[in-house]
Design a protein around this motif. Structure first.
Motif, mmCIF file in Angstrom:
data_model
loop_
_atom_site.group_PDB
_atom_site.id
_atom_site.type_symbol
_atom_site.label_atom_id
_atom_site.label_comp_id
_atom_site.label_asym_id
_atom_site.label_seq_id
_atom_site.Cartn_x
_atom_site.Cartn_y
_atom_site.Cartn_z
ATOM 1 N N GLU A 175 3.732 -46.838 63.726
ATOM 2 C CA GLU A 175 2.573 -45.649 64.397
ATOM 3 C C GLU A 175 3.121 -44.560 64.840
ATOM 4 O O GLU A 175 2.368 -44.026 64.340
ATOM 5 C CB GLU A 175 1.923 -47.066 65.109
ATOM 6 C CG GLU A 175 0.848 -46.277 65.736
ATOM 7 C CD GLU A 175 -0.791 -45.727 64.364
ATOM 8 O OE1 GLU A 175 -1.045 -44.778 64.260
ATOM 9 O OE2 GLU A 175 -0.682 -46.613 63.437
ATOM 10 N N ASN B 62 -6.526 -49.574 61.957
ATOM 11 C CA ASN B 62 -5.985 -49.095 63.554
ATOM 12 C C ASN B 62 -7.091 -49.087 64.657
ATOM 13 O O ASN B 62 -8.073 -49.740 64.599
ATOM 14 C CB ASN B 62 -5.722 -47.358 63.186
ATOM 15 C CG ASN B 62 -6.223 -47.496 62.849
ATOM 16 O OD1 ASN B 62 -7.595 -47.212 63.054
ATOM 17 N ND2 ASN B 62 -6.125 -45.820 62.469
ATOM 18 N N THR C 124 -0.818 -44.637 59.474
ATOM 19 C CA THR C 124 -0.680 -44.427 60.962
ATOM 20 C C THR C 124 -1.654 -44.167 61.407
ATOM 21 O O THR C 124 -2.562 -43.081 61.193
ATOM 22 C CB THR C 124 1.027 -43.775 61.225
ATOM 23 O OG1 THR C 124 0.973 -42.575 60.119
ATOM 24 C CG2 THR C 124 2.462 -44.345 60.121
#
Length: 532
Positions: A95, A443, A509
């Motif tokens: 990440e 995410n 990310t």
């Protein structure tokens, strides 16, 4: 008059100083980071600020906010990476790291330092195309059409720890557990194998799917812990259009009790063609749990409005930006999936009778990507979507909030679906693409998908704590059983970018989105810079 003026000025100076101290207070801004879902224990490599500073968490929040705003406004710089000679099949990375790994049909894995746009190393260990990668803290594993799995040591210059053999056809999907002791692999031979990484032993062969096992993921059964080594679910998706939920615990993965196999506890059915990808994120579960607790306590969290404070740094938008607050409704489907019985497959048939011709055709024609997929012989068509305000989606006031385990799936039928693993029900499907959806990832705030149609699309999600927030535009309510209108998805999906070639895979990310394409080009979108 002069006295009053001086007194007034002193009061203003005192108030301004107090606000300045409050505005950069580390405790307050650390809490703001937590409420916003921004990481506080680790920082991105692009964030260079002295951790001893009094305003460290204010600056960290500001950094994350700018990045988040750039995502929302589609503000990014685009970079191309050339190196692979054939189609890119998989991209992985952590990440907050600068390092990404890409696999390709050119039989190689490349290690990239994304910030400097440099290829640091090329790993050459397979004799056929590399189809899948799995990244852990100290190991990298790759699965290939040569029927082998290679485990690399990230702490020792990518030296090969061991090679795993056993599958009778190409390996399409792999996963590693959190303590890096177990590896799970799915193959064209229709089986899943569980390996002991330390010894190289195959602990179990799991049967049940009637087609290629194209995607795997591990999810803790307890939403209150990240420990995947005691009790967790292995989720598998296949060309047979089905998603299986396997009950896995540590006791059935040791040498002493190898006879106790993981069992299928749920079957998720709804896709009309091959299941290509699965995705989940712990923050979805954590926020739902947090919402449930607050709902029971009839209280709302205190969260100061930070938009005006930071808007001067990131208020501009690109000419092509789509404001998510002005978007139309998305299609939702709250129909439950077909009955999900707890069937257990105890068939220990040998996999040596795999159709080699099918495997070879699968491999040779992969450049079209659609050869990975099988159609549903029943020609199942998804049910028409319901209106977000449909009565059948409403809950009785007497229903109590319950913990939900949501997971997303993507398919060759071009849809993305969301499931509740706690009961096996389908919560929604969305038609964001016009061709095969090859990969999805989520995410702490968004869901991203890529497809053969060349589009990279995103949706924002959030769990509302305040019932009044349900009236905000730009979000539709997705009602999860036992939770009243707390999970929301932006609508419709936003197109981040479009390329003139099929997008086969990507890694998202906080600050980057790196896509792989059919012609071997990596396309990286960077959201870090403040856009003025």
């Amino acid at each position: 008059m002069e006295k009053k003026k001086i007194l007034k000025n002193n009061i203003l100076i005192s108030v301004n100083k107090a606000w300045k101290v409050r505005a950069t207070d580390n405790t307050l801004w650390k809490n703001q980071c937590t409420l916003a879902g921004f990481p506080t224990t680790t920082t991105p490599s692009s964030f260079n600020y002295n951790i001893e500073s009094d305003d460290f968490f204010y600056q960290l929040y500001k950094h994350h906010y700018i990045v988040q705003n750039n995502w929302n406004k589609k503000l990014f710089t685009k970079h191309l990476f050339l190196g692979h000679r054939e189609s890119i099949t998989c991209i992985v990375g952590s990440e907050l790291s600068n390092i990404f790994y890409s696999a390709s049909f050119d039989k190689t894995i490349k290690v990239w330092e994304i910030s400097s746009q440099t290829c640091l190393k090329t790993l050459e260990g397979h004799t056929e195309g590399v189809q899948c990668l799995a990244l852990a803290q100290s190991t990298l594993a790759s699965g290939s059409w040569d029927k082998s799995i290679i485990v690399y040591d990230l702490t020792d210059d990518y030296n090969i720890i061991r090679k795993l053999f056993g599958h009778t056809a190409g390996i399409i999907s792999i996963e590693i557990n959190s303590n890096e002791t177990l590896l799970f692999s799915g193959s064209v031979d229709k089986t899943i194998r569980i390996w002991n990484i330390n010894t190289g032993d195959c602990l179990h062969r799991l049967y049940g799917h009637d087609g290629t096992v194209g995607t795997l993921t591990l999810i803790p059964q307890s939403p209150f812990t990240d420990d995947q080594d005691n009790l967790y679910w292995l989720i598998s998706g296949s060309n047979d259009t089905k998603i299986f939920v396997w009950d896995v615990d540590q006791s059935c993965l040791t040498q002493k009790t190898r006879s106790k196999k993981p069992q299928i506890v749920k079957r998720l059915e709804g896709h009309a063609r091959a299941v290509t990808c699965l995705a989940w994120h712990k923050d979805i579960i954590n926020q739902i749990i947090d919402h449930n607790q607050r709902h029971l306590d009839y209280s709302d969290p205190i969260h100061i409005s930070t938009m005006p404070l930071l808007s001067s740094s990131s208020s501009s938008s690109s000419p092509q930006s789509n404001n998510e607050d002005n978007e139309n409704d998305m299609d939702l489907d709250s129909h439950a999936s077909p009955s999900n019985s707890c069937d257990q497959d105890n068939n220990d048939q040998d996999t040596n009778n795999v159709h080699e011709n099918d495997s070879q055709d699968f491999h040779n024609s992969f450049h079209s990507r659609n050869s990975l997929l099988s159609t549903n012989t029943n020609n199942t068509v998804p049910s028409p979507p319901l209106s977000p305000n449909s009565d059948s989606m409403q809950l009785n006031d007497s229903e109590k909030p319950s913990i939900t385990q949501p997971i997303f799936s993507a398919s060759a039928d071009s849809t993305i679906r969301m499931w509740d693993l706690s009961n096996g029900k389908q919560l929604l499907y969305a038609n964001d693409h016009t061709d095969v959806v090859w990969q999805i990832q989520c995410n702490s705030s968004r869901l991203v998908s890529v497809s053969s149609d060349g589009f990279v699309r995103t949706r924002k999600w959030r769990c509302n704590h305040n019932h009044n927030e349900n009236q905000q535009t730009g979000f539709d309510s997705l009602i999860i059983p036992g939770i009243k209108k707390c999970f929301k998805l932006s609508c419709p999906a936003i197109t981040l970018t479009q390329v003139d070639r099929g997008v086969t895979c990507f890694k998202m990310t906080h600050e980057w989105l790196v896509c792989g394409t059919e012609d071997g080009v990596l396309i990286a979108l960077k959201f870090v810079e403040s856009q003025n």
